[in-house]
Design an enzyme around this catalytic site. Structure first.
Site, PDB file in Angstrom:
ATOM      1  N   PRO B 222       0.857  -1.091   0.069  1.00  0.00           N
ATOM      2  CA  PRO B 222      -0.076  -0.051   0.083  1.00  0.00           C
ATOM      3  C   PRO B 222       0.908   1.143  -0.049  1.00  0.00           C
ATOM      4  O   PRO B 222       1.381   1.522   1.120  1.00  0.00           O
ATOM      5  CB  PRO B 222      -0.628  -0.092   1.155  1.00  0.00           C
ATOM      6  CG  PRO B 222      -0.202  -1.161   2.307  1.00  0.00           C
ATOM      7  CD  PRO B 222       0.909  -1.784   1.196  1.00  0.00           C
ATOM      8  N   ASP B 395       5.774   2.874   1.614  1.00  0.00           N
ATOM      9  CA  ASP B 395       5.016   1.421   2.009  1.00  0.00           C
ATOM     10  C   ASP B 395       4.270   1.928   3.380  1.00  0.00           C
ATOM     11  O   ASP B 395       5.071   2.143   4.434  1.00  0.00           O
ATOM     12  CB  ASP B 395       6.070   0.298   2.223  1.00  0.00           C
ATOM     13  CG  ASP B 395       5.403  -0.895   2.418  1.00  0.00           C
ATOM     14  OD1 ASP B 395       5.908  -1.952   2.627  1.00  0.00           O
ATOM     15  OD2 ASP B 395       4.195  -0.744   2.962  1.00  0.00           O
ATOM     16  N   HIS B 396       3.111   2.059   3.419  1.00  0.00           N
ATOM     17  CA  HIS B 396       2.240   2.420   4.158  1.00  0.00           C
ATOM     18  C   HIS B 396       2.188   1.377   5.601  1.00  0.00           C
ATOM     19  O   HIS B 396       1.853   1.766   6.690  1.00  0.00           O
ATOM     20  CB  HIS B 396       0.748   2.993   3.985  1.00  0.00           C
ATOM     21  CG  HIS B 396       0.289   4.014   4.902  1.00  0.00           C
ATOM     22  ND1 HIS B 396       0.595   4.303   5.972  1.00  0.00           N
ATOM     23  CD2 HIS B 396      -0.609   4.990   4.476  1.00  0.00           C
ATOM     24  CE1 HIS B 396      -0.330   5.115   6.487  1.00  0.00           C
ATOM     25  NE2 HIS B 396      -0.889   5.892   5.438  1.00  0.00           N
ATOM     26  N   ARG B 397       2.520   0.176   5.394  1.00  0.00           N
ATOM     27  CA  ARG B 397       2.593  -0.596   6.371  1.00  0.00           C
ATOM     28  C   ARG B 397       3.827  -0.565   7.332  1.00  0.00           C
ATOM     29  O   ARG B 397       3.681  -0.833   8.459  1.00  0.00           O
ATOM     30  CB  ARG B 397       2.982  -2.094   5.724  1.00  0.00           C
ATOM     31  CG  ARG B 397       1.808  -2.613   4.904  1.00  0.00           C
ATOM     32  CD  ARG B 397       2.065  -3.753   3.979  1.00  0.00           C
ATOM     33  NE  ARG B 397       3.361  -3.819   3.420  1.00  0.00           N
ATOM     34  CZ  ARG B 397       3.823  -4.645   2.587  1.00  0.00           C
ATOM     35  NH1 ARG B 397       3.318  -5.844   2.767  1.00  0.00           N
ATOM     36  NH2 ARG B 397       4.972  -4.600   2.008  1.00  0.00           N
TER      37      ARG B 397
END
Lengths: 327, 423, 380
Positions: B222, B395-397
C-alpha cells in the site's frame, strides 16, 4: 490336514491349551452352559466343568479385572468378550492395568492373559455392535494385537497367544467364523506372533489386508489378474502388534505399489501406521502414493445398502489397486 | 568420459539463463577456471567457468538460447569421444521445451500390463512432467531408477496423474532410448490479430524480473506519495566549491550529494530505513541505498552502502564504478542486492517530477527531478532559485504520513542548509 | 450368613456406629444426621465405643506377643515419620508427580496387614507407601522409588503411586480409583483356583465405592466365594469432596448387604480394633473361602495429595480428629496394659528416625535409572 471352520479351529485351540496347561481357563459371558454366544467355546464346559470354563455376570469391567488379577497371580486366563464392542467397558482394565502392569512394577508382574472375541462388523448389527478396535488397542504399549484370517491362523495364533506371557488382544470376526480352511493337525501346531503371511504372491502391487479384508483382497487379486493381467501380492500381517513390517516392506520393494485394506475407520488406523512405516522404510521404492480402503468415517448404519457402502469391498479394493497401478 | 555441462546457478534468484556468448568454440580445450561462456541471468551477465579441464565437444545451447537451471547446455569430455547417447538425451531435452503437449486424447492404456514396457509407450502422455513451478514430478522409485541408469528426467514425459513420471516411464525410456520427442510437431499458434503485424522478441531475464518485482510492489504494497520542493542553490554552491578544489576524476554530482543526504536522513528516521516482513518489521542499522541505473535493457539498482559515513568524492567514485559495471552487466549479486532504500534520479532527462515504484522489501524510494531555475518570492521580492522536486513513495505498512514527512523535512533541510549535515 | 462386627454388642444400639449395618436398609435417615452417616460428627460416638471396649482390649492385649505389639507400634511410628519426611523432601523438589500421604491412617495398614501371613496378598490404591513397607518393602526401596531412582522398588518406573514387590506379595499401588478392587478380586480368584490358602487384602478409599468396579467385584467375590477382604479406608474425603456430598448412602459396610457379603464397621483410629476385625475376616476367607467388606473409618490429616490446598475443611475439624490420633491411642493402651514404657517409646522413635535417615541417604545416593531402562519391561 483337517478342514475346519475358523470357529472350530478356535475351539480346538482352546481345548488343547486347557488340556496342556492347568492354569488356562476360559471366562466370559455365556461361554459355559450356553456353549458360547458364537459357539466358539462349544462343548468345553461339558468337558472341563466350572473351574476351567466360567460363565460371568454381564460385568465386562469386573471379569476383565478378575482376569488381570488372576494373571498377575500366575494363571493364564482367556477372557471372551461377546463382542469387542463391550470391551470398551473393560478398557480401563485392559489399558490402565493389563498393559502397564509389567512396566510399572519394574518387570515384576507379568500379565499372561488373552482377551478375545469377534471384532468389526457383523450382519446389520448397526452402530454399537460393529466396531473394529485394533487401532485403539494397538496404540498402547504393553499389548500384543492379533488378527487371524484363516482357520489355520486362528488356531495357531490363539495357541501362541495363550502361551505368550503378555496381554494379547485377539480379534476375531463374526462374519468369518464359518469360513473353512485346512488346519494342520496335532497339539504342537502353533504360529509365532509377529510373523506376517503372504497369502498370495504377486509382482505388480501389494495389498496389505487383515481379518475380514483378506478374503476380499484375494478375490480382488483374482479379478485384477484376469481383467488387467496385473499380479497382486496379498500380505496378511496376522499380528498387528508387533508388526512384521519387514515382510510388508519386502513386498513393496518388489511391487513398488501398496494398497491397504482394513475394516477399521480410516482416521489414525493401523493402515495409517503401515503407510508411515512403509514411507519411512521404502520411500525410494514407491511408484505411487499408498492407498487405503477403510470403513467410512461414520457410525455403522443399519440399512443393508448403507452398511455395504460403509465397509471395504472387493470393488473398492480393485479401484484402489487400479489407482496405484495407474490403470 | 564425456559429460553433460549443465546450466549453473549464477544468481540468487536465477531460474534460467540465456547464453549471451560462447567464449571458446567447439573443439577447444579448456582448463579448470577458464571461462567457457557468458550467461545473461535475471540481473547480470555472468562468466560461466569450468570446474575441471577438458574439451568442448558440442555446444547444445548456442548463443542467444535459454536454458533452465540444470539443463544441458554443452557436452564436454576428451577429443574423439562418442557422444551420441548424450546428444540423444540432450536433443530430446531441447525438443521437450519447444513442443507443447499435443491436444489429443491419450491412447487407451487399460490393456497394458503395468510392468510391461512394450505396450506402455511414452508418447501417450498428454501432460508434461513439470509442475507449474518447473519442478519435475516423479515417483520415488522412478527417480531412483533414473538416477541409477543415468536417465535425465527432464527428457521423460510422465504418464501418471499431473504428468508424474512413474516406473513404467523410466522403463520405457530405458527400453526405447527416450520417451519423448519422436514425431511431435511444434505448435504454431495463429498470430493474426486484426490487421497489424508485430514482432515478438523473447522477454529478457531482466525484463521478466522487473515485471514481477514491480507488479509485486504495486499489488501488495500500500503505497502513498509525498512531494516536496527543495531550494538547491546552497547545495549547488557546495558542489561548485568542492569541484573547484579536486582533480577532474574526483568531481562530484548533485546526485552524490543527494545520496549522502538521504543516507544521513535515513539514520535519523529508522522507520524509513526499514522493511515490513509480515510478522516483523526489520530495521536496518546502516543505510544502504540502491541507485537506479538505466541500462539498455532496463534498469538495475547497484547499492551504495553506508553513505552516511562516506565523503562525497568517495560516494561519487563508487557510483561511477557501479554504474559502469551495471551497463556492462558485470555487477556481482552482492553489488545489486540488499538495499534498504532507493533513489531514482531522472533529473538528467529533464524530468521535473515523477513517482517511483518501491523495490520490495524496501519501504521507500525517492524520485528526484531536475533542479529548475524558478521565480520564487523571498522576503517580499521575486527572486530566482533552483527548485528541485522530490517525491517519496512510502510503504504505508511501515511508514506513516507524518513519518515520511519528517524524513523529507530533514532531507530538505540538509540540502537547503548543507551545514546541517555536520550537526 | 454374613456376620457383623461382634464388638458392637458392647455399646448401645443407638450409639453403635455399625449397629444399623446389622439392621435393614430402612434405618438410614435421609437427613444425614444419624449415627451411621459417616460424617465427622460421629467422633463422639467413636470415643464412646472406644471407651466401652477399652477394658476388654486391655485384658486381651496381654495375651498377645509383646514383640508383635512393639513391632506394630514401630511400624506405625515409622510410617508416620516416613511420610513426614516425604512431605519435607517433596517440598524440596526431591519427589516429582503426585504424592499422597498416609498420616493419620496408620492404624488401618498396621492393624490389618500385621494380622496376615507373609504369603498373603495385598493390593492397594495410590496412597501406598506405608502399606508397601508394612508388607516388607524396605523404606530405602520405597523412598528411592519416590526419588525416581534405580534403587527404587520398581526401578524408578512407577513413582509414589506404583510400589510393587513380587517377593513380598505386594501387588501394587494403583492409580485409577477403584481399578485395584477388580484386580484384587482376580488375585482372590487365583488363590482359590490354585488352592494356595492365601487371602487377599484389597484396600481402597471410600470414594472408590462409587465406582462400578466396586459393585461388580463384590458381586463376583460373593458369587464365586473368593477369599478377598475388601478394606474400605474411609477418610471422609474423595480428594476434596466430602462423603456427604458424594454418596447417597454413607454406611459403606452396609453396601455389602446388597451382595449378601459379610461386613463390619471398624474404628480406624484403634489399631487393635482393626486387627481384631481383620482376623475375623481372615478366618472367614481362609477357612470358609468367603469375602468380607470392612469399612474402616479414619482421618487423613494431610491433603489428598501434596498439591491439595485443603480449603474444604477446617483446622478445627482436623484438630478434633488428632485428639484420637492412632499412635497416641495405641501408646496409651500399651502403657495402660503395661506392655511398653515411655523409655521403650523413645527407643522406637529413635529407631524409626534412624530408618528414615537411612532411607534418605540411600535414595539420595542411588543413581538415576539408566536410559536403557526406558524400553525394557514393556513386553515380557
Amino acid at each position: 490336514m483337517a478342514v475346519l471352520t475358523i470357529r472350530d479351529a478356535l475351539n480346538e485351540a482352546l481345548r488343547e491349551e486347557i488340556l496342556r496347561d492347568e492354569n488356562v481357563f476360559v471366562m466370559g459371558e455365556e461361554v459355559a452352559e450356553y456353549d458360547g454366544a458364537y459357539k466358539v467355546t462349544r462343548g468345553l464346559w461339558k468337558e472341563f466343568g466350572d473351574k476351567r470354563v466360567v460363565d460371568t455376570p454381564i460385568t465386562e469391567l469386573g471379569f476383565a479385572a478378575v482376569g488381570v488379577g488372576a494373571a498377575m497371580a500366575g494363571l493364564r486366563p482367556v477372557i471372551e468378550f461377546m463382542t469387542w464392542n463391550f470391551s470398551i467397558l473393560a478398557s480401563d482394565q485392559i489399558i490402565n492395568h493389563a498393559a502397564k502392569m509389567l512396566y510399572m512394577s519394574g518387570g515384576q508382574f507379568k500379565v499372561p492373559i488373552v482377551f478375545r472375541g469377534p471384532n468389526g462388523s457383523a450382519f446389520q448389527v448397526s452402530s454399537q455392535h460393529s466396531q473394529a478396535l485394533e487401532a485403539f488397542y494397538a496404540n498402547f504399549p504393553g499389548l500384543k494385537v492379533v488378527m487371524p484370517s484363516t482357520a489355520a491362523d486362528a488356531k495357531g495364533l490363539l495357541k501362541s497367544s495363550i502361551r505368550d506371557d503378555n496381554p494379547v488382544i485377539f480379534l476375531e470376526q463374526e462374519r468369518m467364523y464359518g469360513l473353512k480352511g485346512e488346519v494342520p493337525e496335532g497339539d504342537d501346531f502353533i504360529i509365532p506372533l509377529g510373523l506376517a503371511d503372504i497369502k498370495r504372491e504377486g509382482t505388480d502391487c501389494t495389498i496389505v489386508a487383515r481379518s475380514m479384508t483378506v478374503p476380499l483382497a484375494l478375490q480382488a487379486a483374482e479379478k485384477i489378474q484376469a481383467e488387467f493381467d496385473v499380479s497382486v501380492e496379498v500380505v496378511d500381517p496376522r499380528t498387528i502388534k508387533p508388526l512384521d513390517i519387514d515382510t510388508i516392506v519386502g513386498s513393496v520393494q518388489k511391487t513398488n505399489r501398496l494398497v491397504i485394506a482394513e475394516e477399521s475407520h480410516e482416521f489414525a488406523s493401523v493402515g495409517a501406521e503401515i503407510t508411515y512405516q512403509v514411507m519411512d522404510r521404502a520411500f525410494d521404492h514407491l511408484d505411487a502414493p499408498i492407498k487405503r480402503v477403510s470403513t467410512a468415517e461414520t457410525p455403522m448404519p443399519y440399512a443393508k445398502n448403507l452398511e455395504a457402502a460403509a465397509l471395504p469391498s472387493v470393488e473398492k479394493i480393485i479401484a484402489a489397486v487400479k489407482d496405484v497401478c495407474y490403470l | 568420459m564425456a559429460e553433460k555441462f549443465l546450466m549453473p546457478k549464477l544468481s540468487p534468484t536465477m531460474e534460467e539463463g540465456q547464453i549471451s556468448r560462447w567464449v571458446i568454440n567447439e573443439g577447444d580445450d579448456f582448463s579448470a577456471g577458464d571461462t567457457l561462456a557468458e550467461v545473461d541471468t535475471d540481473k547480470a551477465t555472468m562468466e560461466m567457468t569450468a570446474l575441471t579441464g577438458g574439451t568442448l565437444l558440442k555446444v547444445i545451447k548456442p548463443a542467444g538460447s535459454t536454458a533452465a537451471l540444470g539443463e544441458t547446455i554443452a557436452i564436454t569430455g576428451k577429443k574423439g569421444e562418442d557422444i551420441t547417447a548424450l546428444l540423444a538425451e540432450a536433443s530430446s531435452n531441447g525438443s521437450e521445451k519447444k513442443a507443447p503437449a499435443e491436444p489429443k486424447e491419450p491412447a487407451p492404456v487399460a490393456a497394458a500390463a503395468v510392468a510391461s514396457t512394450a505396450e506402455v509407450s511414452a508418447p501417450v502422455a498428454t501432460s508434461t512432467s513439470k509442475a507449474g513451478n518447473g519442478r519435475v514430478i516423479v515417483s520415488p522409485i522412478a527417480a531412483r531408477m533414473a538416477a541409477d541408469n543415468g536417465v535425465d528426467l527432464r527428457a521423460v514425459i510422465g504418464s501418471g496423474p499431473n504428468g508424474r513420471i512413474i516406473k513404467r516411464d523410466i522403463e520405457a525410456a530405458l527400453a526405447g532410448g527416450g520417451s519423448s520427442g519422436s514425431g511431435r510437431v511444434a505448435f504454431t499458434p495463429s498470430t493474426v490479430v486484426g490487421a497489424s503485424a508485430y514482432n515478438d522478441e523473447p522477454t529478457s531475464q531482466m525484463r521478466r524480473v522487473i515485471a514481477s518485482r514491480l507488479a509485486e510492489s504495486i499489488g501488495p504494497v500500500p503505497t502513498f506519495y509525498l512531494t516536496t520542493e527543495i531550494e538547491m542553490d546552497n547545495a549547488l554552491d557546495l558542489r561548485r566549491a568542492i569541484n573547484a578544489s579536486v582533480p577532474d576524476e574526483q568531481k562530484i554530482s548533485v546526485n552524490d550529494i543527494i545520496v549522502k543526504v538521504a543516507a544521513l536522513s535515513l539514520v535519523k528516521h529508522p522507520y524509513v530505513n526499514a522493511s515490513y516482513q509480515g510478522d516483523k518489521i526489520r530495521f536496518y542499522e546502516q543505510p544502504d541505498i540502491g541507485i537506479a541505473v538505466a541500462i539498455d535493457e532496463g534498469l538495475i539498482t547497484p547499492v551504495v552502502r553506508g553513505a552516511n559515513l562516506k565523503g562525497f568524492v568517495e560516494i561519487g567514485a563508487e557510483i561511477r564504478d557501479l554504474a559502469a559495471k551495471a551497463r556492462s552487466k558485470k555487477l556481482l549479486p552482492e553489488e545489486y542486492t540488499g538495499a534498504t532504500f532507493s533513489i531514482s534520479n531522472l533529473g538528467m532527462f529533464g524530468i521535473k517530477e515523477f513517482t517511483a515504484i518501491i523495490n520490495p522489501p524496501e519501504a521507500g524510494i525517492l524520485a528526484v527531478g531536475n533542479a529548475v531555475p524558478t521565480a520564487v518570492v523571498r522576503e517580499g521580492a521575486v527572486v530566482v532559485r533552483n527548485i528541485m522536486n522530490v517525491t517519496m513513495s512510502c510503504d504505508h505498512r511501515v511508514i506513516d504520513g507524518a513519518t515520511g514527512a519528517k524524513f523529507l523535512q530533514t532531507f530538505k533541510q540538509m540540502l537547503e542548509q548543507p551545514a546541517m549535515m555536520l550537526v | 450368613m454374613p456376620k457383623t462386627a461382634t464388638s458392637t454388642k458392647k455399646v448401645s444400639a443407638k450409639a453403635g456406629l455399625n449397629g444399623s449395618a446389622a439392621k435393614t436398609t430402612q434405618s438410614v435417615k435421609a437427613n444425614g444426621s444419624s449415627a451411621d452417616d459417616g460424617s465427622y460428627f460421629d467422633l463422639e460416638l467413636a470415643k464412646a465405643e472406644y471407651a466401652a471396649r477399652r477394658d476388654s482390649q486391655l485384658r486381651s492385649i496381654k495375651t498377645i506377643d509383646k514383640k508383635l505389639l512393639r513391632e506394630m507400634l514401630y511400624q506405625m511410628v515409622l510410617g508416620r515419620r516416613f511420610e513426614e519426611k516425604c512431605a519435607e523432601v517433596y517440598r524440596m523438589g526431591k519427589i516429582g508427580g503426585f504424592c499422597h500421604l498416609y498420616i493419620g491412617q496408620e492404624a488401618i495398614a498396621i492393624g490389618s496387614m500385621m494380622a496376615l501371613e507373609p504369603s498373603d496378598m495385598v493390593i492397594t490404591a495410590y496412597r501406598d507407601h506405608v502399606q508397601a513397607m508394612v508388607k516388607g518393602l524396605s523404606p530405602e526401596s520405597v523412598l528411592a522409588e519416590l526419588y525416581g531412582k534405580e534403587g527404587g522398588c520398581v526401578k524408578g518406573k512407577g513413582g509414589s503411586m506404583h510400589m510393587f514387590s513380587q517377593e513380598h506379595q505386594f501387588y501394587g499401588g494403583h492409580g485409577i480409583v477403584g481399578g485395584q478392587i477388580g484386580v484384587g478380586t482376580g488375585l482372590g480368584y487365583a488363590a482359590k483356583y490354585k488352592a494356595t490358602g492365601q487371602v487377599v487384602l484389597c484396600f481402597f478409599g471410600e470414594a472408590a465405592v462409587n465406582q462400578g468396579i466396586f459393585h461388580e467385584s463384590l458381586n463376583m467375590a460373593q458369587l464365586w466365594k473368593l477369599p478377598v477382604i475388601y478394606i474400605c479406608e474411609n477418610n471422609h474425603y474423595g480428594m476434596g469432596t466430602s462423603q456427604e456430598r458424594a454418596m447417597s448412602i454413607r454406611n459403606i459396610a452396609k453396601k455389602a448387604e446388597s451382595y449378601g457379603m459379610a461386613n463390619e464397621f471398624v474404628d480406624g483410629m484403634d489399631v487393635m480394633a482393626v486387627r481384631e476385625a481383620t482376623l475375623r475376616a481372615i478366618d472367614r476367607a481362609r477357612n470358609e473361602s468367603m469375602p468380607t467388606l470392612l469399612e474402616v473409618r479414619a482421618y487423613r490429616y494431610m491433603g489428598h495429595s501434596m498439591s491439595d490446598p485443603g480449603n474444604y475443611r477446617t483446622r478445627d475439624e482436623i484438630a478434633r480428629y488428632q485428639e484420637r490420633d492412632p499412635i497416641l491411642l495405641f501408646k496409651d493402651t500399651l502403657k495402660a496394659a503395661k506392655v511398653l514404657s515411655d523409655k521403650e517409646f523413645d527407643k522406637i522413635e529413635q529407631e524409626a528416625a534412624a530408618a528414615v535417615e537411612r532411607a534418605v541417604e540411600f535414595a539420595e545416593n542411588s543413581p538415576y535409572p539408566s536410559e536403557s531402562e526406558l524400553l525394557t519391561d514393556v513386553l515380557v
